[in-house]
Design a protein around this motif. Structure first.
Motif, PDB file in Angstrom:
ATOM      1  N   MET A  82       3.501  -0.154  18.338  1.00 50.59           N
ATOM      2  CA  MET A  82       2.195  -0.763  18.615  1.00 50.59           C
ATOM      3  C   MET A  82       1.053   0.263  18.565  1.00 50.59           C
ATOM      4  O   MET A  82      -0.105  -0.103  18.384  1.00 50.59           O
ATOM      5  CB  MET A  82       2.214  -1.465  19.977  1.00 50.59           C
ATOM      6  N   ALA A  83       1.403   1.545  18.708  1.00 51.15           N
ATOM      7  CA  ALA A  83       0.357   2.575  18.591  1.00 51.15           C
ATOM      8  C   ALA A  83      -0.235   2.575  17.179  1.00 51.15           C
ATOM      9  O   ALA A  83      -1.417   2.877  16.992  1.00 51.15           O
ATOM     10  CB  ALA A  83       0.934   3.945  18.930  1.00 51.15           C
ATOM     11  N   LEU A  84       0.569   2.228  16.189  1.00 53.87           N
ATOM     12  CA  LEU A  84       0.059   2.174  14.815  1.00 53.87           C
ATOM     13  C   LEU A  84      -0.858   0.963  14.630  1.00 53.87           C
ATOM     14  O   LEU A  84      -1.867   1.034  13.914  1.00 53.87           O
ATOM     15  CB  LEU A  84       1.214   2.122  13.809  1.00 53.87           C
ATOM     16  N   VAL A  85      -0.519  -0.145  15.271  1.00 52.88           N
ATOM     17  CA  VAL A  85      -1.383  -1.336  15.199  1.00 52.88           C
ATOM     18  C   VAL A  85      -2.716  -1.023  15.883  1.00 52.88           C
ATOM     19  O   VAL A  85      -3.794  -1.348  15.364  1.00 52.88           O
ATOM     20  CB  VAL A  85      -0.690  -2.558  15.848  1.00 52.88           C
ATOM     21  N   ILE A  96       0.825  -1.203   0.000  1.00 50.18           N
ATOM     22  CA  ILE A  96       0.000   0.000   0.000  1.00 50.18           C
ATOM     23  C   ILE A  96       0.867   1.264   0.000  1.00 50.18           C
ATOM     24  O   ILE A  96       0.559   2.233  -0.691  1.00 50.18           O
ATOM     25  CB  ILE A  96      -0.916   0.002   1.250  1.00 50.18           C
ATOM     26  N   ASN A  97       1.951   1.235   0.793  1.00 51.88           N
ATOM     27  CA  ASN A  97       2.725   2.470   0.976  1.00 51.88           C
ATOM     28  C   ASN A  97       3.931   2.544   0.037  1.00 51.88           C
ATOM     29  O   ASN A  97       5.074   2.728   0.457  1.00 51.88           O
ATOM     30  CB  ASN A  97       3.151   2.646   2.443  1.00 51.88           C
ATOM     31  N   GLN A 107      10.557   0.171  -2.451  1.00 51.47           N
ATOM     32  CA  GLN A 107      10.615   1.628  -2.277  1.00 51.47           C
ATOM     33  C   GLN A 107       9.440   2.122  -1.438  1.00 51.47           C
ATOM     34  O   GLN A 107       8.740   3.092  -1.787  1.00 51.47           O
ATOM     35  CB  GLN A 107      10.660   2.326  -3.635  1.00 51.47           C
ATOM     36  N   ALA A 108       9.257   1.443  -0.324  1.00 56.30           N
ATOM     37  CA  ALA A 108       8.147   1.779   0.566  1.00 56.30           C
ATOM     38  C   ALA A 108       8.402   3.117   1.256  1.00 56.30           C
ATOM     39  O   ALA A 108       9.539   3.449   1.610  1.00 56.30           O
ATOM     40  CB  ALA A 108       7.970   0.684   1.604  1.00 56.30           C
ATOM     41  N   GLU A 109       7.321   3.866   1.441  1.00 55.29           N
ATOM     42  CA  GLU A 109       7.398   5.133   2.171  1.00 55.29           C
ATOM     43  C   GLU A 109       7.127   4.805   3.628  1.00 55.29           C
ATOM     44  O   GLU A 109       5.979   4.756   4.084  1.00 55.29           O
ATOM     45  CB  GLU A 109       6.379   6.104   1.578  1.00 55.29           C
ATOM     46  N   THR A 110       8.217   4.544   4.361  1.00 58.79           N
ATOM     47  CA  THR A 110       8.097   3.889   5.660  1.00 58.79           C
ATOM     48  C   THR A 110       7.722   4.823   6.806  1.00 58.79           C
ATOM     49  O   THR A 110       7.301   4.352   7.857  1.00 58.79           O
ATOM     50  CB  THR A 110       9.421   3.168   6.016  1.00 58.79           C
ATOM     51  N   ALA A 111       7.892   6.131   6.621  1.00 59.87           N
ATOM     52  CA  ALA A 111       7.495   7.052   7.695  1.00 59.87           C
ATOM     53  C   ALA A 111       5.973   6.991   7.824  1.00 59.87           C
ATOM     54  O   ALA A 111       5.256   7.039   6.830  1.00 59.87           O
ATOM     55  CB  ALA A 111       7.942   8.465   7.353  1.00 59.87           C
ATOM     56  N   CYS A 112       5.494   6.862   9.064  1.00 59.21           N
ATOM     57  CA  CYS A 112       4.051   6.690   9.222  1.00 59.21           C
ATOM     58  C   CYS A 112       3.596   7.225  10.575  1.00 59.21           C
ATOM     59  O   CYS A 112       4.161   6.862  11.612  1.00 59.21           O
ATOM     60  CB  CYS A 112       3.698   5.197   9.105  1.00 59.21           C
ATOM     61  N   TYR A 123      -0.103  -4.877   2.376  1.00 56.11           N
ATOM     62  CA  TYR A 123       1.033  -4.581   3.260  1.00 56.11           C
ATOM     63  C   TYR A 123       1.252  -3.082   3.444  1.00 56.11           C
ATOM     64  O   TYR A 123       1.252  -2.318   2.467  1.00 56.11           O
ATOM     65  CB  TYR A 123       2.329  -5.119   2.646  1.00 56.11           C
ATOM     66  N   THR A 124       1.514  -2.679   4.681  1.00 55.85           N
ATOM     67  CA  THR A 124       2.242  -1.439   4.920  1.00 55.85           C
ATOM     68  C   THR A 124       3.617  -1.861   5.430  1.00 55.85           C
ATOM     69  O   THR A 124       3.733  -2.551   6.443  1.00 55.85           O
ATOM     70  CB  THR A 124       1.545  -0.540   5.961  1.00 55.85           C
ATOM     71  N   VAL A 125       4.642  -1.486   4.705  1.00 53.75           N
ATOM     72  CA  VAL A 125       6.021  -1.899   4.994  1.00 53.75           C
ATOM     73  C   VAL A 125       6.692  -0.745   5.727  1.00 53.75           C
ATOM     74  O   VAL A 125       6.878   0.337   5.161  1.00 53.75           O
ATOM     75  CB  VAL A 125       6.757  -2.225   3.675  1.00 53.75           C
ATOM     76  N   LEU A 126       7.068  -0.962   7.001  1.00 51.75           N
ATOM     77  CA  LEU A 126       7.388   0.189   7.852  1.00 51.75           C
ATOM     78  C   LEU A 126       8.808   0.220   8.419  1.00 51.75           C
ATOM     79  O   LEU A 126       9.179   1.207   9.051  1.00 51.75           O
ATOM     80  CB  LEU A 126       6.372   0.257   9.003  1.00 51.75           C
ATOM     81  N   ASN A 127       9.600  -0.824   8.198  1.00 49.08           N
ATOM     82  CA  ASN A 127      10.993  -0.785   8.661  1.00 49.08           C
ATOM     83  C   ASN A 127      11.891  -0.435   7.480  1.00 49.08           C
ATOM     84  O   ASN A 127      12.107  -1.266   6.592  1.00 49.08           O
ATOM     85  CB  ASN A 127      11.383  -2.147   9.241  1.00 49.08           C
TER      86      ASN A 127
END
Ligand code: 1GP
Length: 244
Positions: free
Chosen positions: A173-176, A89-90, A136-141, A122-126
């Motif tokens: 975990m706040a994002l989850v 997604i990101n 090329q995920a935009e990992t800042a969230c 998927y949101t890929v965050l690391n």
């Protein structure tokens, strides 16, 4: 035969095994006999038909459900209990959102057993993870951003799963929590960096399904224990089973 989406609606814990990594017979036995709901076979690079088939054959020594997460169309192996199709997604790179999927459907669309297929959004965050660099995920969230991703999955795309992916490190975990608050139908998968009981419980309180990967390769006995830790933990909030 139960369709995969209905089976996945009951998954609380899954292991992810990488065909491109070496696992001893003992470690494999520990994870396959630990009582997990499913084994996912898949990874980011070095995935071939042969290493995927070989790992499936080894897992088939045990009774556990085994599904393939498809990242390489030439490595799809018949005989899995199901097939997970990731989409990111990101990213702004269309290949990882739907481009590779359309290519695959043009070649193999008539052959796909749709009851055995489940889409993972998927949101890929690391940013350090291979998958983040590759896609090329935009990992800042922020929480606000995650709520927008979650509403996209839940209300606009109506996808079965939002996968919050921190592969290699324990996530925010706040994002989850933020995603879970707006998802009544889409399941939340969480995966990334689980190594301790505290992390396992924290993830299990917020996510519908907890994914454990790397720990299998470093501490297989502790990885096996994560099944019990997840299953002893109730998810906070609405307990209804999600199955869209
Ligand atoms: C990886 O989400 C899974 O795709 C699990 O992450 O390997 O960090 O446990 P770890």
């Amino acid at each position: 035969m139960t369709i995969l989406r209905e089976r996945a609606a009951r998954w609380r814990h899954v292991f992810k095994l990488d065909p491109n990594r070496t696992i001893s017979d003992l470690a494999l036995k520990l994870v396959c006999n630990a009582g997990t709901d499913a084994i996912i076979v898949g990874g980011t690079d070095g995935i071939t038909f042969k290493n995927t088939r070989d790992l499936l054959h080894r897992v088939r020594e045990y009774g556990v459900l085994c599904v393939q997460e498809v990242s390489e169309i030439n490595a799809v192996v018949p005989g899995f209990d199901g097939y997970l199709i990731p989409t990111v997604i990101n990213t702004k790179e269309a290949r990882w959102i739907h481009g590779a999927h359309v290519d695959a459907l043009r070649r193999y669309g008539d052959l796909i057993p749709w009851d055995k297929v489940l889409l993972l959004g998927y949101t890929v965050l690391n940013p350090e993870a291979k998958v983040a660099r590759l896609t090329q995920a935009e990992t800042a969230c922020t929480e606000e951003q995650m709520v927008a991703y979650a509403r996209l999955v839940e209300h606009l795309f109506c996808w079965p799963v939002l996968y919050i992916e921190y592969s290699g490190r324990f996530g925010d975990m706040a994002l989850v929590d933020a995603a879970q608050r707006v998802c009544r139908k889409s399941r939340i998968f969480y995966g990334g960096g689980i190594t301790t009981k505290e992390q396992t419980v924290a993830a299990a309180e917020l996510a519908d399904t907890v994914v454990v990967g790397n720990l299998i390769y470093t501490h297989a006995e502790r990885a096996a224990k994560t099944v019990k830790w997840v299953k002893e933990t109730n998810r906070k909030g609405d307990q209804r089973v999600k199955n869209r």
